[in-house]
Write an enzyme that holds these catalytic residues in place. Structure first.
Site, PDB file in Angstrom:
ATOM      1  N   SER A 231       0.859  -1.198   0.000  1.00 50.32           N
ATOM      2  CA  SER A 231       0.000   0.000   0.000  1.00 50.32           C
ATOM      3  C   SER A 231       0.887   1.237   0.000  1.00 50.32           C
ATOM      4  O   SER A 231       2.109   1.120   0.116  1.00 50.32           O
ATOM      5  CB  SER A 231      -0.899   0.001   1.239  1.00 50.32           C
ATOM      6  OG  SER A 231      -0.122  -0.185   2.395  1.00 50.32           O
TER       7      SER A 231
ATOM      8  N   SER B  94     -11.846 -15.963   3.310  1.00 50.54           N
ATOM      9  CA  SER B  94     -12.032 -15.968   1.858  1.00 50.54           C
ATOM     10  C   SER B  94     -12.886 -17.152   1.435  1.00 50.54           C
ATOM     11  O   SER B  94     -12.837 -18.220   2.062  1.00 50.54           O
ATOM     12  CB  SER B  94     -10.646 -16.070   1.207  1.00 50.54           C
ATOM     13  OG  SER B  94     -10.751 -16.382  -0.151  1.00 50.54           O
TER      14      SER B  94
ATOM     15  N   TYR C 161      -1.523 -19.660   0.310  1.00 51.26           N
ATOM     16  CA  TYR C 161      -2.318 -18.498   0.737  1.00 51.26           C
ATOM     17  C   TYR C 161      -3.655 -18.954   1.313  1.00 51.26           C
ATOM     18  O   TYR C 161      -4.055 -18.561   2.413  1.00 51.26           O
ATOM     19  CB  TYR C 161      -2.559 -17.535  -0.442  1.00 51.26           C
ATOM     20  CG  TYR C 161      -3.691 -16.584  -0.162  1.00 51.26           C
ATOM     21  CD1 TYR C 161      -3.528 -15.528   0.722  1.00 51.26           C
ATOM     22  CD2 TYR C 161      -4.968 -16.780  -0.734  1.00 51.26           C
ATOM     23  CE1 TYR C 161      -4.592 -14.683   1.027  1.00 51.26           C
ATOM     24  CE2 TYR C 161      -6.026 -15.942  -0.435  1.00 51.26           C
ATOM     25  CZ  TYR C 161      -5.827 -14.891   0.440  1.00 51.26           C
ATOM     26  OH  TYR C 161      -6.878 -14.073   0.760  1.00 51.26           O
TER      27      TYR C 161
ATOM     28  N   LYS D 187      -5.613 -18.883   5.294  1.00 52.96           N
ATOM     29  CA  LYS D 187      -6.960 -18.408   5.653  1.00 52.96           C
ATOM     30  C   LYS D 187      -7.687 -19.493   6.453  1.00 52.96           C
ATOM     31  O   LYS D 187      -8.328 -19.198   7.462  1.00 52.96           O
ATOM     32  CB  LYS D 187      -7.759 -18.046   4.396  1.00 52.96           C
ATOM     33  CG  LYS D 187      -7.232 -16.812   3.690  1.00 52.96           C
ATOM     34  CD  LYS D 187      -7.419 -15.566   4.540  1.00 52.96           C
ATOM     35  CE  LYS D 187      -6.468 -14.463   4.217  1.00 52.96           C
ATOM     36  NZ  LYS D 187      -6.449 -13.357   5.164  1.00 52.96           N
TER      37      LYS D 187
HETATM   38  P1  NAD Z   1      -4.092  -5.492   0.398  1.00 56.40           P
HETATM   39  O1  NAD Z   1      -2.786  -6.133   0.084  1.00 56.40           O
HETATM   40  O2  NAD Z   1      -4.537  -4.356  -0.428  1.00 56.40           O
HETATM   41  O3  NAD Z   1      -4.115  -5.034   1.932  1.00 56.40           O
HETATM   42  C1  NAD Z   1      -3.387  -5.685   2.933  1.00 56.40           C
HETATM   43  C2  NAD Z   1      -2.584  -4.617   3.669  1.00 56.40           C
HETATM   44  O4  NAD Z   1      -1.859  -5.226   4.741  1.00 56.40           O
HETATM   45  C3  NAD Z   1      -1.556  -3.931   2.781  1.00 56.40           C
HETATM   46  O5  NAD Z   1      -1.748  -2.526   2.896  1.00 56.40           O
HETATM   47  C4  NAD Z   1      -0.206  -4.350   3.345  1.00 56.40           C
HETATM   48  O6  NAD Z   1       0.760  -3.318   3.244  1.00 56.40           O
HETATM   49  C5  NAD Z   1      -0.549  -4.693   4.788  1.00 56.40           C
HETATM   50  N1  NAD Z   1       0.268  -5.738   5.416  1.00 56.40           N
HETATM   51  C6  NAD Z   1       0.544  -6.984   4.943  1.00 56.40           C
HETATM   52  N2  NAD Z   1       1.322  -7.658   5.831  1.00 56.40           N
HETATM   53  C7  NAD Z   1       1.533  -6.820   6.883  1.00 56.40           C
HETATM   54  C8  NAD Z   1       2.237  -6.927   8.110  1.00 56.40           C
HETATM   55  N3  NAD Z   1       2.924  -8.041   8.441  1.00 56.40           N
HETATM   56  N4  NAD Z   1       2.246  -5.882   8.965  1.00 56.40           N
HETATM   57  C9  NAD Z   1       1.571  -4.736   8.646  1.00 56.40           C
HETATM   58  N5  NAD Z   1       0.892  -4.574   7.508  1.00 56.40           N
HETATM   59  C10 NAD Z   1       0.863  -5.603   6.628  1.00 56.40           C
HETATM   60  O7  NAD Z   1      -5.191  -6.673   0.404  1.00 56.40           O
HETATM   61  P2  NAD Z   1      -6.775  -6.588   0.395  1.00 56.40           P
HETATM   62  O8  NAD Z   1      -7.243  -6.998  -0.938  1.00 56.40           O
HETATM   63  O9  NAD Z   1      -7.228  -5.306   0.972  1.00 56.40           O
HETATM   64  O10 NAD Z   1      -7.105  -7.790   1.373  1.00 56.40           O
HETATM   65  C11 NAD Z   1      -7.315  -7.565   2.753  1.00 56.40           C
HETATM   66  C12 NAD Z   1      -7.546  -8.900   3.429  1.00 56.40           C
HETATM   67  O11 NAD Z   1      -8.665  -9.553   2.823  1.00 56.40           O
HETATM   68  C13 NAD Z   1      -6.384  -9.871   3.316  1.00 56.40           C
HETATM   69  O12 NAD Z   1      -6.286 -10.583   4.529  1.00 56.40           O
HETATM   70  C14 NAD Z   1      -6.797 -10.796   2.199  1.00 56.40           C
HETATM   71  O13 NAD Z   1      -6.226 -12.064   2.330  1.00 56.40           O
HETATM   72  C15 NAD Z   1      -8.302 -10.858   2.423  1.00 56.40           C
HETATM   73  N6  NAD Z   1      -9.060 -11.189   1.213  1.00 56.40           N
HETATM   74  C16 NAD Z   1      -8.878 -10.453   0.080  1.00 56.40           C
HETATM   75  C17 NAD Z   1      -9.581 -10.774  -1.072  1.00 56.40           C
HETATM   76  C18 NAD Z   1      -9.358 -10.021  -2.346  1.00 56.40           C
HETATM   77  O14 NAD Z   1      -9.675 -10.541  -3.417  1.00 56.40           O
HETATM   78  N7  NAD Z   1      -8.843  -8.796  -2.307  1.00 56.40           N
HETATM   79  C19 NAD Z   1     -10.501 -11.842  -1.051  1.00 56.40           C
HETATM   80  C20 NAD Z   1     -10.669 -12.564   0.127  1.00 56.40           C
HETATM   81  C21 NAD Z   1      -9.941 -12.225   1.267  1.00 56.40           C
HETATM   82  C1  WQD Z   2     -11.587 -14.581 -11.543  1.00 50.45           C
HETATM   83  C2  WQD Z   2     -11.887 -15.292 -12.854  1.00 50.45           C
HETATM   84  C3  WQD Z   2     -10.010 -16.463 -13.788  1.00 50.45           C
HETATM   85  C4  WQD Z   2      -7.526 -13.026 -14.617  1.00 50.45           C
HETATM   86  C5  WQD Z   2      -8.684 -15.183  -6.333  1.00 50.45           C
HETATM   87  C6  WQD Z   2      -8.121 -15.974  -5.191  1.00 50.45           C
HETATM   88  C7  WQD Z   2      -9.111 -16.073  -4.066  1.00 50.45           C
HETATM   89  C8  WQD Z   2      -9.629 -14.688  -3.653  1.00 50.45           C
HETATM   90  C9  WQD Z   2     -10.051 -13.879  -4.826  1.00 50.45           C
HETATM   91  C10 WQD Z   2      -8.409 -13.872  -1.744  1.00 50.45           C
HETATM   92  C11 WQD Z   2     -11.254 -16.677 -12.936  1.00 50.45           C
HETATM   93  C12 WQD Z   2     -10.442 -15.344 -14.691  1.00 50.45           C
HETATM   94  C13 WQD Z   2      -8.574 -13.832 -14.234  1.00 50.45           C
HETATM   95  C14 WQD Z   2      -7.224 -12.927 -16.008  1.00 50.45           C
HETATM   96  C15 WQD Z   2      -9.055 -14.406 -16.478  1.00 50.45           C
HETATM   97  N1  WQD Z   2      -8.628 -13.902  -3.010  1.00 50.45           N
HETATM   98  N2  WQD Z   2      -9.317 -14.503 -15.130  1.00 50.45           N
HETATM   99  N3  WQD Z   2      -8.019 -13.621 -16.879  1.00 50.45           N
HETATM  100  O1  WQD Z   2      -9.399 -16.837  -9.016  1.00 50.45           O
HETATM  101  O2  WQD Z   2     -11.753 -16.294  -8.241  1.00 50.45           O
HETATM  102  O3  WQD Z   2      -9.875 -15.820  -6.774  1.00 50.45           O
HETATM  103  O4  WQD Z   2      -9.038 -13.876  -5.831  1.00 50.45           O
HETATM  104  O5  WQD Z   2      -8.802 -14.570  -0.888  1.00 50.45           O
HETATM  105  O6  WQD Z   2      -8.472 -16.706  -3.014  1.00 50.45           O
HETATM  106  O7  WQD Z   2      -7.794 -17.274  -5.671  1.00 50.45           O
HETATM  107  O8  WQD Z   2     -10.177 -14.430  -8.797  1.00 50.45           O
HETATM  108  O9  WQD Z   2      -9.866 -12.403 -10.138  1.00 50.45           O
HETATM  109  O10 WQD Z   2      -8.041 -14.149 -10.150  1.00 50.45           O
HETATM  110  O11 WQD Z   2     -10.187 -14.641 -11.301  1.00 50.45           O
HETATM  111  O12 WQD Z   2      -9.713 -15.031 -17.310  1.00 50.45           O
HETATM  112  O13 WQD Z   2      -6.286 -12.246 -16.407  1.00 50.45           O
HETATM  113  O14 WQD Z   2     -11.299 -14.546 -13.925  1.00 50.45           O
HETATM  114  O15 WQD Z   2      -9.612 -17.596 -14.523  1.00 50.45           O
HETATM  115  O16 WQD Z   2     -12.139 -17.507 -13.614  1.00 50.45           O
HETATM  116  P1  WQD Z   2     -10.304 -15.954  -8.274  1.00 50.45           P
HETATM  117  P2  WQD Z   2      -9.496 -13.834 -10.083  1.00 50.45           P
END
Ligand code: NAD
Ligand code: WQD
Length: 339
Positions: free
Chosen positions: A36, A124, A149, A153
């Site tokens: 970030s 997730s 990863y 979770k």
């Molecule tokens: P992000 O990477 O934008 O935000 C995570 C933040 O945590 C970052 O700003 C990073 O600098 C900070 N960070 C990481 N490790 C750290 C540490 N050891 N100490 C202090 N700061 C630290 O990710 P996001 O998309 O906002 O995701 C937030 C949470 O949601 C994560 O736990 C992620 O696994 C979970 N999540 C995200 C998604 C997604 O698709 N974005 C989906 C499901 C779950």
């Molecule tokens: C979505 C769809 C791809 C990119 C991931 C993590 C999951 C969660 C969310 C944190 C899929 C397709 C993608 C591209 C494509 N994160 N795709 N071309 O795979 O559902 O989940 O993010 O917890 O743990 O695995 O999300 O956005 O990567 O893909 O065709 O360049 O888009 O194959 O079907 P996904 P995604």
């Protein structure tokens, strides 16, 4: 009430901090800026008129965390901080286990020793793997995720269940589906570093010309148009769910609470539908080509989010097109910053 938000300058964290401030909470952010940037803090202030306290340190630094808890009265935590790149976790599994689990345990140790409750964990939909039936509700059996990863979770959830039981604490495990979009002000959004793995940032960068073509990973899935289906949830809706989950935890009378919620829209969209919605919402073209399936991808995942609606009074109601419109505005904002 003062809430510690770890990873509060990240994508989902920054939107949630904004919603917490709108709802009258005091916020302390810890973020080591590993994924970030500092300007997000200024932008949170521009949106809310309030500046949260910010500590730029790594949560693995246990001594710094202890000092923070010594200095502030904290009433709860929303723990976003984690590494989240699925592919990277396969080549650096130890970094993922260390960062995502040591950070979590360090905070929980402080909660335990100081008698603090109310802990919200970013989980997730990856914990369900390819579920046998759609939609996915909270009783759908969990499957061991393929990626390290995803395993962090699932392990995080287990750690929190044991923590709640043993020390009589209140925890909420929020299983996000696929978060997309940006803040309506275009001041907050996702900052993909390098080549994006996720669909929507890749679509956005293709539309803006940073990437030549979107690679659609497979059109031979057993879905209506052959491309894979996911539940794309608008990030501001997702942020609001955290406030609702926190308020519920705080209002609970029992000592021990383990809440689990699926946070999605309840609707599945295919990759091609996302591309079309992006083109319609923003009146831009997204060139694409069909490629082989991506290893490890599942066919379909969408939520049954009725439990969150019933118990939290929360529903994701922003349309896919509206969410994709905000993404495009955010992309234009990012480009204006670098000019
Ligand atoms: P992000 O990477 O934008 O935000 C995570 C933040 O945590 C970052 O700003 C990073 O600098 C900070 N960070 C990481 N490790 C750290 C540490 N050891 N100490 C202090 N700061 C630290 O990710 P996001 O998309 O906002 O995701 C937030 C949470 O949601 C994560 O736990 C992620 O696994 C979970 N999540 C995200 C998604 C997604 O698709 N974005 C989906 C499901 C779950
Ligand atoms: C979505 C769809 C791809 C990119 C991931 C993590 C999951 C969660 C969310 C944190 C899929 C397709 C993608 C591209 C494509 N994160 N795709 N071309 O795979 O559902 O989940 O993010 O917890 O743990 O695995 O999300 O956005 O990567 O893909 O065709 O360049 O888009 O194959 O079907 P996904 P995604």
């Amino acid at each position: 009430m003062t809430i510690l938000v770890t990873g509060g300058l990240g994508y989902i964290g920054s939107h949630t901090v904004t919603e917490l401030l709108h709802n009258g909470f005091e916020v302390i952010i810890v973020d080591d800026l590993s994924n970030s940037e500092r300007f997000i803090l200024e932008n949170i202030e521009k949106i809310t008129g309030k500046k949260p306290i910010f500590y730029p340190f790594d949560l693995k630094r246990k001594e710094l965390l202890t000092q923070l808890f010594d200095a502030h009265q904290i009433d709860g935590c929303i723990n976003f901080a984690a590494f989240k790149a699925v592919g990277e976790s396969q080549v650096k599994p130890l970094d993922y286990y260390e960062n995502n689990l040591f950070s979590l345990i360090n905070i929980l140790q402080e909660f335990k020793s100081r008698n603090i409750s109310n802990f919200i964990f970013s989980s997730s939909c990856t914990v369900y793997g390819q579920a046998d039936e759609m939609p996915i509700d909270e009783h759908t059996p969990l499957k061991t995720p393929e990626s390290s990863y995803g395993k962090t979770k699932q392990m995080g959830e287990e750690i929190l269940k044991d923590f709640a039981q043993a020390y009589r604490k209140k925890v909420s495990l929020l299983r996000y589906f696929n978060p997309i979009g940006a803040h309506p002000t275009a001041l907050l959004g996702e900052l993909p570093i390098g080549i994006p793995n996720n669909l929507v940032p890749y679509v956005t960068q293709t539309a803006s010309g940073i990437r030549e073509k979107l690679n659609i990973w497979g059109n031979d899935y057993p879905t209506e148009d052959g491309t894979a289906v996911r539940d794309y949830i608008y990030v501001v809706d997702l942020a609001r769910a955290h406030v609702a989950a926190l308020k519920k935890l705080m209002a609970e009378q029992q000592d021990t609470v383990i809440d689990i919620y699926n946070l999605g829209t309840g609707k599945g969209s295919s990759v091609l539908e996302v591309v079309e919605a992006f083109e319609t919402a923003n009146d831009v073209k997204v060139p694409y080509q069909i490629c082989e399936r991506r290893a490890g991808d599942i066919t379909i995942a969408y939520a049954n989010a009725d439990k969150a609606e019933k118990e939290l009074g929360w529903k994701a109601d922003t349309s896919l097109e509206e969410a994709l419109r905000t993404t495009w505005e955010w992309q234009k904002y990012l480009e204006s910053r670098t000019q």
